[in-house]
Design a protein around this motif. Structure first.
Motif, PDB file in Angstrom:
ATOM      1  N   LYS A  71       0.802  -1.217   0.000  1.00 46.74           N
ATOM      2  CA  LYS A  71       0.000   0.000   0.000  1.00 46.74           C
ATOM      3  C   LYS A  71       0.838   1.272   0.000  1.00 46.74           C
ATOM      4  CE  LYS A  71      -4.067  -1.995   2.280  1.00 46.74           C
ATOM      5  NZ  LYS A  71      -5.008  -1.883   3.437  1.00 46.74           N
ATOM      6  N   TYR A  72       2.061   1.182   0.534  1.00 49.74           N
ATOM      7  CA  TYR A  72       2.875   2.381   0.690  1.00 49.74           C
ATOM      8  C   TYR A  72       4.287   2.140   0.160  1.00 49.74           C
ATOM      9  CZ  TYR A  72      -0.917   3.215   3.996  1.00 49.74           C
ATOM     10  OH  TYR A  72      -2.147   3.344   4.581  1.00 49.74           O
ATOM     11  N   HIS A  73       4.955   3.222  -0.222  1.00 48.55           N
ATOM     12  CA  HIS A  73       6.303   3.097  -0.777  1.00 48.55           C
ATOM     13  C   HIS A  73       7.303   2.574   0.257  1.00 48.55           C
ATOM     14  CE1 HIS A  73       4.966   4.687  -4.472  1.00 48.55           C
ATOM     15  NE2 HIS A  73       4.888   5.950  -4.096  1.00 48.55           N
ATOM     16  N   HIS A  74       7.145   2.991   1.502  1.00 44.98           N
ATOM     17  CA  HIS A  74       8.113   2.522   2.500  1.00 44.98           C
ATOM     18  C   HIS A  74       7.999   1.007   2.685  1.00 44.98           C
ATOM     19  CE1 HIS A  74       4.693   2.827   5.409  1.00 44.98           C
ATOM     20  NE2 HIS A  74       5.325   1.853   6.014  1.00 44.98           N
ATOM     21  N   GLN A  75       6.793   0.446   2.475  1.00 45.51           N
ATOM     22  CA  GLN A  75       6.649  -1.005   2.525  1.00 45.51           C
ATOM     23  C   GLN A  75       7.380  -1.646   1.355  1.00 45.51           C
ATOM     24  OE1 GLN A  75       2.332  -1.262   2.513  1.00 45.51           O
ATOM     25  NE2 GLN A  75       2.286  -1.707   4.710  1.00 45.51           N
ATOM     26  N   ARG A  76       7.294  -1.022   0.185  1.00 43.59           N
ATOM     27  CA  ARG A  76       8.003  -1.547  -0.982  1.00 43.59           C
ATOM     28  C   ARG A  76       9.513  -1.520  -0.751  1.00 43.59           C
ATOM     29  NH1 ARG A  76       3.600   1.482  -3.566  1.00 43.59           N
ATOM     30  NH2 ARG A  76       2.231  -0.061  -4.576  1.00 43.59           N
ATOM     31  N   VAL A  77       9.996  -0.456  -0.146  1.00 42.75           N
ATOM     32  CA  VAL A  77      11.430  -0.367   0.174  1.00 42.75           C
ATOM     33  C   VAL A  77      11.832  -1.500   1.109  1.00 42.75           C
ATOM     34  CG1 VAL A  77      13.193   1.011   1.342  1.00 42.75           C
ATOM     35  CG2 VAL A  77      11.577   2.119  -0.211  1.00 42.75           C
ATOM     36  N   GLU A  78      11.027  -1.764   2.138  1.00 42.62           N
ATOM     37  CA  GLU A  78      11.336  -2.826   3.099  1.00 42.62           C
ATOM     38  C   GLU A  78      11.307  -4.199   2.434  1.00 42.62           C
ATOM     39  OE1 GLU A  78       8.476  -2.287   6.170  1.00 42.62           O
ATOM     40  OE2 GLU A  78       9.467  -0.509   7.014  1.00 42.62           O
ATOM     41  N   ILE A  79      10.302  -4.427   1.599  1.00 40.84           N
ATOM     42  CA  ILE A  79      10.172  -5.730   0.927  1.00 40.84           C
ATOM     43  C   ILE A  79      11.351  -5.982   0.001  1.00 40.84           C
ATOM     44  CG2 ILE A  79       8.811  -7.016  -0.786  1.00 40.84           C
ATOM     45  CD1 ILE A  79       6.325  -5.532   0.410  1.00 40.84           C
ATOM     46  N   LEU A  80      11.681  -4.991  -0.829  1.00 43.81           N
ATOM     47  CA  LEU A  80      12.768  -5.183  -1.786  1.00 43.81           C
ATOM     48  C   LEU A  80      14.121  -5.228  -1.083  1.00 43.81           C
ATOM     49  CD1 LEU A  80      13.579  -5.610  -4.639  1.00 43.81           C
ATOM     50  CD2 LEU A  80      13.388  -3.156  -5.075  1.00 43.81           C
ATOM     51  N   SER A  81      14.298  -4.441  -0.028  1.00 42.22           N
ATOM     52  CA  SER A  81      15.556  -4.475   0.740  1.00 42.22           C
ATOM     53  C   SER A  81      15.772  -5.859   1.343  1.00 42.22           C
ATOM     54  CB  SER A  81      15.535  -3.421   1.844  1.00 42.22           C
ATOM     55  OG  SER A  81      15.557  -2.119   1.323  1.00 42.22           O
ATOM     56  N   ALA A  82      14.716  -6.432   1.922  1.00 41.38           N
ATOM     57  CA  ALA A  82      14.834  -7.764   2.526  1.00 41.38           C
ATOM     58  C   ALA A  82      15.189  -8.809   1.479  1.00 41.38           C
ATOM     59  CB  ALA A  82      13.530  -8.129   3.227  1.00 41.38           C
ATOM     60  N   PHE A  83      14.562  -8.707   0.299  1.00 42.46           N
ATOM     61  CA  PHE A  83      14.853  -9.650  -0.780  1.00 42.46           C
ATOM     62  C   PHE A  83      16.321  -9.548  -1.207  1.00 42.46           C
ATOM     63  CE2 PHE A  83      15.325 -10.348  -5.364  1.00 42.46           C
ATOM     64  CZ  PHE A  83      14.867 -11.659  -5.481  1.00 42.46           C
ATOM     65  N   LEU A  84      16.805  -8.320  -1.400  1.00 41.03           N
ATOM     66  CA  LEU A  84      18.182  -8.129  -1.863  1.00 41.03           C
ATOM     67  C   LEU A  84      19.196  -8.532  -0.792  1.00 41.03           C
ATOM     68  CD1 LEU A  84      17.808  -4.737  -3.781  1.00 41.03           C
ATOM     69  CD2 LEU A  84      17.958  -7.050  -4.742  1.00 41.03           C
ATOM     70  N   GLN A  85      18.870  -8.301   0.471  1.00 40.68           N
ATOM     71  CA  GLN A  85      19.783  -8.724   1.537  1.00 40.68           C
ATOM     72  C   GLN A  85      19.860 -10.243   1.624  1.00 40.68           C
ATOM     73  OE1 GLN A  85      19.898  -6.302   5.294  1.00 40.68           O
ATOM     74  NE2 GLN A  85      18.199  -5.221   4.318  1.00 40.68           N
ATOM     75  N   THR A  86      18.756 -10.919   1.334  1.00 39.05           N
ATOM     76  CA  THR A  86      18.782 -12.378   1.285  1.00 39.05           C
ATOM     77  C   THR A  86      19.676 -12.857   0.152  1.00 39.05           C
ATOM     78  OG1 THR A  86      16.552 -12.562   2.211  1.00 39.05           O
ATOM     79  CG2 THR A  86      17.365 -14.454   0.970  1.00 39.05           C
ATOM     80  N   GLN A  87      19.573 -12.201  -1.006  1.00 37.71           N
ATOM     81  CA  GLN A  87      20.436 -12.544  -2.140  1.00 37.71           C
ATOM     82  C   GLN A  87      21.901 -12.322  -1.786  1.00 37.71           C
ATOM     83  OE1 GLN A  87      17.913 -14.180  -4.038  1.00 37.71           O
ATOM     84  NE2 GLN A  87      19.192 -13.439  -5.710  1.00 37.71           N
ATOM     85  N   LEU A  88      22.171 -11.233  -1.096  1.00 37.28           N
ATOM     86  CA  LEU A  88      23.545 -10.899  -0.715  1.00 37.28           C
ATOM     87  C   LEU A  88      24.108 -11.937   0.250  1.00 37.28           C
ATOM     88  CD1 LEU A  88      25.692  -8.665  -1.079  1.00 37.28           C
ATOM     89  CD2 LEU A  88      24.725  -7.555   0.946  1.00 37.28           C
TER      90      LEU A  88
END
Length: 264
Positions: free
Chosen positions: A129-146
Motif C-alpha cells: 500500500k505504501y512506498h516505504h513497505q516496498r522499500v522494506e520488501i525489496l531491501s529484505a529480498f536483496l539482503q537475502t540474495q547478498l
C-alpha cells in the motif's frame, strides 16, 4: 511525484537508491517516456498502469532494466505509478549471479532472472500500500540474495567506483596500471561487472553528468561540454545524440520526453 529513498547500510555498495514515480495523465491520452543511456541497472515495478516499448514488446509489470548504451522509448495511456531500485551494474553478478555483460541493453522480465522468487517479489511489491513497505520488501529480498552469494570485492568494483566518483573523466590506461592489471585483464574483468568496456562505460557516465544539468537552459553548450569532460562541442554533441536521440540544444532548451521526474 518523484521521490527517492536511501538503501539500508548493508546494501549501500549495491543499491544507489530506491525511487517511486507517479504521474497523472488525462485518461486516454498518450504519454511517452524516453529512457536514456545509463551505466547502472534498475529493477522496475509498474504497480499502476503499464508501458509498452515502442518498437519492441516490453510490457511486463516487473522487469530488470539492465545498463544500456542507447535510449529507449516507452508508451502508456493514462496515469501510472512505478517503483524501482537503482543498482550499481556490479549488483547483477553480486546479487543474482549473472554477468552484467550478458544483459547489457536488455530488459528481461524479472521472473526470467529470479524465477519463482521473482514472481513472489513482484506480487508483494504490487500489492503493497505504501512506498516505504516496498522499500522494506525489496531491501529484505536483496539482503537475502547478498547473504546467499557472499560477494567479494574485485579490482573491477574499485574501477567502477573510481569512474563514478570522477563522473567519467578517467584515464583508463592509468586506472588499469594503478590496479596492477594488464589492459586485457582489466577490460575482461570490468566488462563482467559493468556490462561494457571501461571506455564505453566512462562515456555513458560522462553523458549522465551532462544530462543532470537539465534546467540550465541559458548555458553555453561549449562551456557545458568542457565542464563535463568533453574535448570540444562536436564531441559533446556526438555522444549526446548517440545516448539520448537529442541534440543537446534541443534537450536543454525544449521539453524532452519523460522529463517530468526531473522537474519535481
Amino acid at each position: 511525484m518523484y521521490v527517492t529513498f536511501p538503501p539500508p547500510p548493508q546494501l549501500a555498495r549495491h543499491v544507489r537508491m530506491f525511487w517511486a514515480f507517479e504521474y497523472q495523465v488525462p485518461d486516454g491520452e498518450p504519454y511517452v517516456y524516453r529512457s536514456l543511456a545509463d551505466g547502472c541497472a534498475e529493477m522496475v515495478f509498474h504497480y499502476n498502469g503499464r508501458f509498452s516499448q515502442l518498437g519492441g514488446s516490453c510490457d511486463q509489470t516487473a522487469v530488470l532494466h539492465a545498463q544500456t548504451s542507447r535510449y529507449t522509448r516507452f508508451l502508456t495511456h493514462g496515469s501510472f505509478g512505478i517503483f524501482g531500485a537503482y543498482l550499481y551494474p556490479s549488483a547483477l553478478p553480486q546479487l543474482f549471479g549473472i554477468s552484467s555483460a550478458a544483459f547489457s541493453n536488455q530488459i528481461p522480465e524479472l521472473a526470467a532472472v529470479c524465477g519463482a522468487e521473482g514472481r513472489w517479489l513482484e506480487e508483494r511489491i504490487m500489492t503493497a500500500k505504501y512506498h516505504h513497505q516496498r522499500v522494506e520488501i525489496l531491501s529484505a529480498f536483496l539482503q537475502t540474495q547478498l547473504a546467499r552469494r557472499k560477494p567479494v570485492e574485485t579490482a573491477a568494483h574499485h574501477a567502477i567506483r573510481t569512474i563514478l566518483q570522477a563522473q567519467g573523466m578517467v584515464n583508463i590506461t592509468e586506472l588499469a596500471a594503478d590496479l596492477c592489471l594488464s589492459a586485457r585483464q582489466f577490460e575482461r574483468n570490468f566488462k563482467t561487472y559493468a556490462g561494457f568496456t571501461a571506455k564505453t562505460w566512462s562515456r555513458i557516465i560522462r553523458f549522465q553528468r551532462a544530462v543532470s544539468q537539465y534546467g540550465r537552459v541559458e548555458e553555453n553548450l561549449t562551456g557545458l561540454a568542457y565542464e563535463c569532460g568533453y574535448y570540444d562541442q562536436s564531441h559533446f554533441i556526438h555522444d549526446f545524440k548517440e545516448f539520448s536521440g537529442y541534440h543537446p540544444r534541443q534537450y536543454f532548451s525544449g521539453r524532452p520526453e519523460g522529463i517530468e521526474y526531473r522537474e519535481e
